[in-house]
Enzyme design. Structure first.
Site, mmCIF file in Angstrom:
data_model
loop_
_atom_site.group_PDB
_atom_site.id
_atom_site.type_symbol
_atom_site.label_atom_id
_atom_site.label_comp_id
_atom_site.label_asym_id
_atom_site.label_seq_id
_atom_site.Cartn_x
_atom_site.Cartn_y
_atom_site.Cartn_z
ATOM 1 N N GLY A 199 0.755 -1.281 -0.129
ATOM 2 C CA GLY A 199 0.144 0.082 0.197
ATOM 3 C C GLY A 199 0.852 1.219 0.120
ATOM 4 O O GLY A 199 2.259 1.350 -0.128
ATOM 5 N N GLN A 200 0.194 2.383 -0.035
ATOM 6 C CA GLN A 200 1.048 3.819 -0.053
ATOM 7 C C GLN A 200 1.776 4.036 1.152
ATOM 8 O O GLN A 200 2.900 4.510 1.131
ATOM 9 C CB GLN A 200 0.188 4.900 -0.423
ATOM 10 C CG GLN A 200 -1.039 5.108 0.349
ATOM 11 C CD GLN A 200 -1.611 6.508 0.220
ATOM 12 O OE1 GLN A 200 -0.989 7.321 -0.298
ATOM 13 N NE2 GLN A 200 -2.700 6.671 1.071
ATOM 14 N N ILE A 201 1.294 3.682 2.536
ATOM 15 C CA ILE A 201 2.004 3.760 3.499
ATOM 16 C C ILE A 201 3.349 2.944 3.390
ATOM 17 O O ILE A 201 4.538 3.178 3.855
ATOM 18 C CB ILE A 201 1.412 3.612 4.938
ATOM 19 C CG1 ILE A 201 0.230 4.891 4.894
ATOM 20 C CG2 ILE A 201 2.249 3.772 6.192
ATOM 21 C CD1 ILE A 201 -0.627 4.839 6.063
ATOM 22 N N ARG B 261 -13.033 2.158 4.855
ATOM 23 C CA ARG B 261 -14.407 2.298 4.673
ATOM 24 C C ARG B 261 -14.868 2.806 3.290
ATOM 25 O O ARG B 261 -14.317 3.371 2.508
ATOM 26 C CB ARG B 261 -14.711 3.548 5.479
ATOM 27 C CG ARG B 261 -16.344 3.379 5.719
ATOM 28 C CD ARG B 261 -17.010 4.992 6.348
ATOM 29 N NE ARG B 261 -16.439 4.923 7.851
ATOM 30 C CZ ARG B 261 -17.152 5.057 8.828
ATOM 31 N NH1 ARG B 261 -18.298 4.837 8.539
ATOM 32 N NH2 ARG B 261 -16.652 5.221 9.824
ATOM 33 N N VAL C 232 -1.377 0.617 12.711
ATOM 34 C CA VAL C 232 -1.698 2.144 11.909
ATOM 35 C C VAL C 232 -2.805 2.055 11.216
ATOM 36 O O VAL C 232 -3.494 3.023 11.217
ATOM 37 C CB VAL C 232 -0.415 2.283 10.990
ATOM 38 C CG1 VAL C 232 -0.647 3.420 10.226
ATOM 39 C CG2 VAL C 232 0.900 2.346 11.679
ATOM 40 N N GLY C 233 -3.168 0.931 10.752
ATOM 41 C CA GLY C 233 -4.552 0.635 10.134
ATOM 42 C C GLY C 233 -5.789 1.122 10.708
ATOM 43 O O GLY C 233 -5.979 0.741 12.141
ATOM 44 N N ASP D 90 -0.980 12.581 14.586
ATOM 45 C CA ASP D 90 -1.617 13.673 15.348
ATOM 46 C C ASP D 90 -0.704 14.476 15.973
ATOM 47 O O ASP D 90 -1.047 15.868 16.007
ATOM 48 C CB ASP D 90 -2.824 13.090 16.382
ATOM 49 C CG ASP D 90 -3.574 11.956 15.386
ATOM 50 O OD1 ASP D 90 -4.175 12.284 14.239
ATOM 51 O OD2 ASP D 90 -3.507 10.827 15.894
ATOM 52 N N ARG E 193 1.276 16.542 14.006
ATOM 53 C CA ARG E 193 0.529 17.658 13.149
ATOM 54 C C ARG E 193 0.354 18.801 14.431
ATOM 55 O O ARG E 193 0.571 19.953 13.942
ATOM 56 C CB ARG E 193 -0.698 17.080 12.870
ATOM 57 C CG ARG E 193 -0.860 16.162 11.665
ATOM 58 C CD ARG E 193 -1.883 15.385 11.599
ATOM 59 N NE ARG E 193 -2.253 14.683 10.320
ATOM 60 C CZ ARG E 193 -2.939 13.779 10.060
ATOM 61 N NH1 ARG E 193 -3.801 13.158 11.011
ATOM 62 N NH2 ARG E 193 -2.883 13.158 8.637
ATOM 63 N N HIS F 239 -7.743 7.915 17.798
ATOM 64 C CA HIS F 239 -7.439 8.387 16.607
ATOM 65 C C HIS F 239 -8.290 8.608 15.412
ATOM 66 O O HIS F 239 -8.870 7.818 14.595
ATOM 67 C CB HIS F 239 -6.119 7.581 15.691
ATOM 68 C CG HIS F 239 -5.797 8.132 14.492
ATOM 69 N ND1 HIS F 239 -5.056 9.096 14.420
ATOM 70 C CD2 HIS F 239 -6.151 7.554 13.251
ATOM 71 C CE1 HIS F 239 -5.043 9.363 12.936
ATOM 72 N NE2 HIS F 239 -5.522 8.245 12.284
HETATM 73 N N1 NAI Z 1 -3.053 6.048 12.614
HETATM 74 C C1 NAI Z 1 -2.894 7.110 11.653
HETATM 75 O O1 NAI Z 1 -2.580 7.838 11.992
HETATM 76 C C2 NAI Z 1 -3.022 6.577 10.089
HETATM 77 C C3 NAI Z 1 -3.741 5.472 9.684
HETATM 78 N N2 NAI Z 1 -3.993 5.361 8.429
HETATM 79 C C4 NAI Z 1 -4.376 4.066 8.040
HETATM 80 O O2 NAI Z 1 -3.623 3.260 7.408
HETATM 81 C C5 NAI Z 1 -4.203 2.150 6.712
HETATM 82 C C6 NAI Z 1 -3.287 2.001 5.279
HETATM 83 O O3 NAI Z 1 -3.218 2.968 4.670
HETATM 84 P P1 NAI Z 1 -2.722 3.231 3.122
HETATM 85 O O4 NAI Z 1 -1.126 2.613 3.082
HETATM 86 O O5 NAI Z 1 -2.876 4.489 2.693
HETATM 87 O O6 NAI Z 1 -3.725 2.133 2.236
HETATM 88 P P2 NAI Z 1 -3.447 1.310 0.878
HETATM 89 O O7 NAI Z 1 -5.022 0.959 0.542
HETATM 90 O O8 NAI Z 1 -2.777 2.131 0.059
HETATM 91 O O9 NAI Z 1 -2.795 0.019 1.400
HETATM 92 C C7 NAI Z 1 -3.497 -0.884 2.298
HETATM 93 C C8 NAI Z 1 -2.614 -2.235 1.897
HETATM 94 O O10 NAI Z 1 -2.960 -3.244 2.909
HETATM 95 C C9 NAI Z 1 -3.379 -4.353 2.314
HETATM 96 N N3 NAI Z 1 -4.291 -5.261 2.962
HETATM 97 C C10 NAI Z 1 -5.503 -5.332 3.152
HETATM 98 N N4 NAI Z 1 -5.808 -6.288 4.114
HETATM 99 C C11 NAI Z 1 -4.486 -7.044 4.573
HETATM 100 C C12 NAI Z 1 -4.549 -8.038 5.268
HETATM 101 N N5 NAI Z 1 -5.338 -9.009 5.988
HETATM 102 N N6 NAI Z 1 -3.158 -8.547 5.487
HETATM 103 C C13 NAI Z 1 -2.054 -7.706 4.873
HETATM 104 N N7 NAI Z 1 -2.241 -6.569 3.898
HETATM 105 C C14 NAI Z 1 -3.505 -6.402 3.740
HETATM 106 C C15 NAI Z 1 -4.033 -3.834 0.893
HETATM 107 O O11 NAI Z 1 -3.865 -5.162 -0.057
HETATM 108 C C16 NAI Z 1 -3.233 -2.923 0.524
HETATM 109 O O12 NAI Z 1 -1.976 -3.064 -0.234
HETATM 110 C C17 NAI Z 1 -5.559 2.574 6.315
HETATM 111 O O13 NAI Z 1 -6.422 1.964 7.263
HETATM 112 C C18 NAI Z 1 -5.567 4.321 6.690
HETATM 113 O O14 NAI Z 1 -6.797 4.758 7.199
HETATM 114 C C19 NAI Z 1 -3.298 6.261 7.350
HETATM 115 C C20 NAI Z 1 -2.908 7.484 7.941
HETATM 116 C C21 NAI Z 1 -2.590 7.814 9.236
HETATM 117 O O1 OAA Z 2 -8.389 9.419 7.512
HETATM 118 C C1 OAA Z 2 -7.631 8.584 7.127
HETATM 119 O O2 OAA Z 2 -7.915 7.663 6.664
HETATM 120 C C2 OAA Z 2 -6.126 8.609 7.366
HETATM 121 C C3 OAA Z 2 -5.763 9.036 8.817
HETATM 122 O O3 OAA Z 2 -6.116 8.300 9.872
HETATM 123 C C4 OAA Z 2 -5.161 10.156 9.153
HETATM 124 O O4 OAA Z 2 -4.576 10.973 8.082
HETATM 125 O O5 OAA Z 2 -4.980 10.610 10.253
#
Ligand code: NAI
Ligand code: OAA
Length: 329
Positions: free
Chosen positions: A15-17, A93, A130-131, A160, A163, A188
């Protein structure tokens, strides 16, 4: 190099992170410039090919600290021997999905991952979720890992925190390095509470330096709490590099400690401090020492803060109740 490599598992590696995170881990920024690492990338079957591509690029960087990369779609393999696990992959979501549906879908990910960590990770495993919804996903994973000390499961509120540091630096004109003891409380989510009442700006109380309660209530708090949505609006995609950066900060602090005159924020298992019900994974002011987070004790909580902390904690209790009713914990 004689040190034993540390095994770091990253879920959602394609994924992107994941893309913003893996290169920094392999270069030594997560654990230190003298700590060799082995990476384990965990993806779902559809993500494996892209994860292989990322692994090829990691190879092409010829990082001196990187001692191996394994890729798997099986949590029992992905967490085998893991010392650090970054649980990034989650179910986003989608249209028409209720909050209960989101919790249930993520329960299907974080419950088996917690069990796999319980059964296969190294004894010193440290987990950062993180997810999203990060706090409750961490709770689900923790509940599925009864043999792992609960305190090893944490949720990320460092983004957060960062930020909030940046917004306060802008408002006061002080560099970020002069701002200490900020706190993110609660979930969060948009209910989180960034608290400046114990923070210091160049050694002076931050609330007194700002001296503008209206700015705190109407600008600072909503800007920090809704920053994720603002990034999505501007970028067309959610925070990735800043989220990866915060994950690096969180684990680096956990392993290497906080400075004596500062603390940070992390979602950790509540011991009942500050009226947060025991067992919830809520953000607190924390110090880190000898590889352990500790909740900062004894802070006076004023009325302004109390109502905001309580509102966010109430949301966490509701989420816990929902996942309990779904049989996820
Ligand atoms: N806590 C925080 O501050 C933040 C949390 N997030 C969250 O982080 C998560 C990931 O964000 P992105 O990388 O942008 O999403 P993304 O959609 O680009 O990547 C997610 C990846 O997880 C994989 N994935 C899904 N289910 C899986 C599983 N069961 N096992 C292993 N891999 C799996 C997907 O195939 C995908 O490659 C999201 O839930 C997002 O909301 C994002 C930013 C800040
Ligand atoms: O809102 C989202 O999906 C990403 C997130 O958690 C953040 O940037 O804090």
């Amino acid at each position: 190099m004689t040190r034993t490599p540390v095994t770091v598992t990253v879920t959602g590696a394609a994924g992107q992170i994941g893309y913003a995170l893996l290169f920094r881990i392999a270069s030594g920024q997560l654990l230190g410039a003298d700590v060799p690492v082995k990476l384990r990338l965990l993806e779902i079957p559809q993500g494996l090919k892209a994860a292989e591509g990322t692994a090829m690029e990691l190879d092409d960087c010829a990082f001196p600290l990187l001692q191996g990369i394994d890729i798997s779609d099986d949590p029992n393999v992905g967490f085998d021997g893991a010392n650090v696990a970054l649980l990034v992959g989650a179910r986003p979501r989608t249209k028409g999905m209720e909050r209960g549906d989101l919790l249930e879908a993520n329960g299907g990910i974080f419950k088996p991952q917690g069990k796999a960590i319980n059964d296969h990770a190294a004894d010193d495993i440290k987990v950062l979720v993180v997810g999203n919804p990060a706090n409750t996903n961490a709770l689900i994973a923790q509940a599925a890992a009864p043999d792992v000390p609960a305190e090893r499961f944490t949720a990320m509120t460092r983004l957060d925190h960062n930020r909030a540091l940046s917004q306060l630096a802008k408002k006061t004109g002080a560099p970020v390095s002069e701002i200490k003891k900020l706190t993110i409380w609660g979930n969060h989510s948009a209910t989180q509470y960034p608290d400046v009442f114990h923070a210091e700006v160049a050694g002076k109380n931050a609330a007194e330096v700002v001296s503008d309660e209206q700015w705190l209530a109407d600008t600072f708090i909503p800007t920090v709490a809704k920053r994720g949505a603002a990034i999505i609006e501007a970028r067309g995609a959610s925070s990735a590099a800043s989220a990866a950066n915060a994950a690096i900060d969180h684990v680096h602090t956990w392993v290497n400690g906080t400075d004596a005159d500062d603390w940070t924020s992390a979602g950790v298992v509540s011991d009942g401090s500050y009226g947060v019900p025991e067992g919830l994974i809520s953000s607190f002011p924390v110090t880190a020492k000898n590889g352990k987070f500790e909740i900062v004790q004894g802070l006076d909580i004023n009325e302004f803060s109390r109502s905001r902390i309580d509102a966010s904690v109430k949301e966490l209790e509701d989420e816990r109740e929902a996942v309990r009713n779904l049989g996820l914990i």
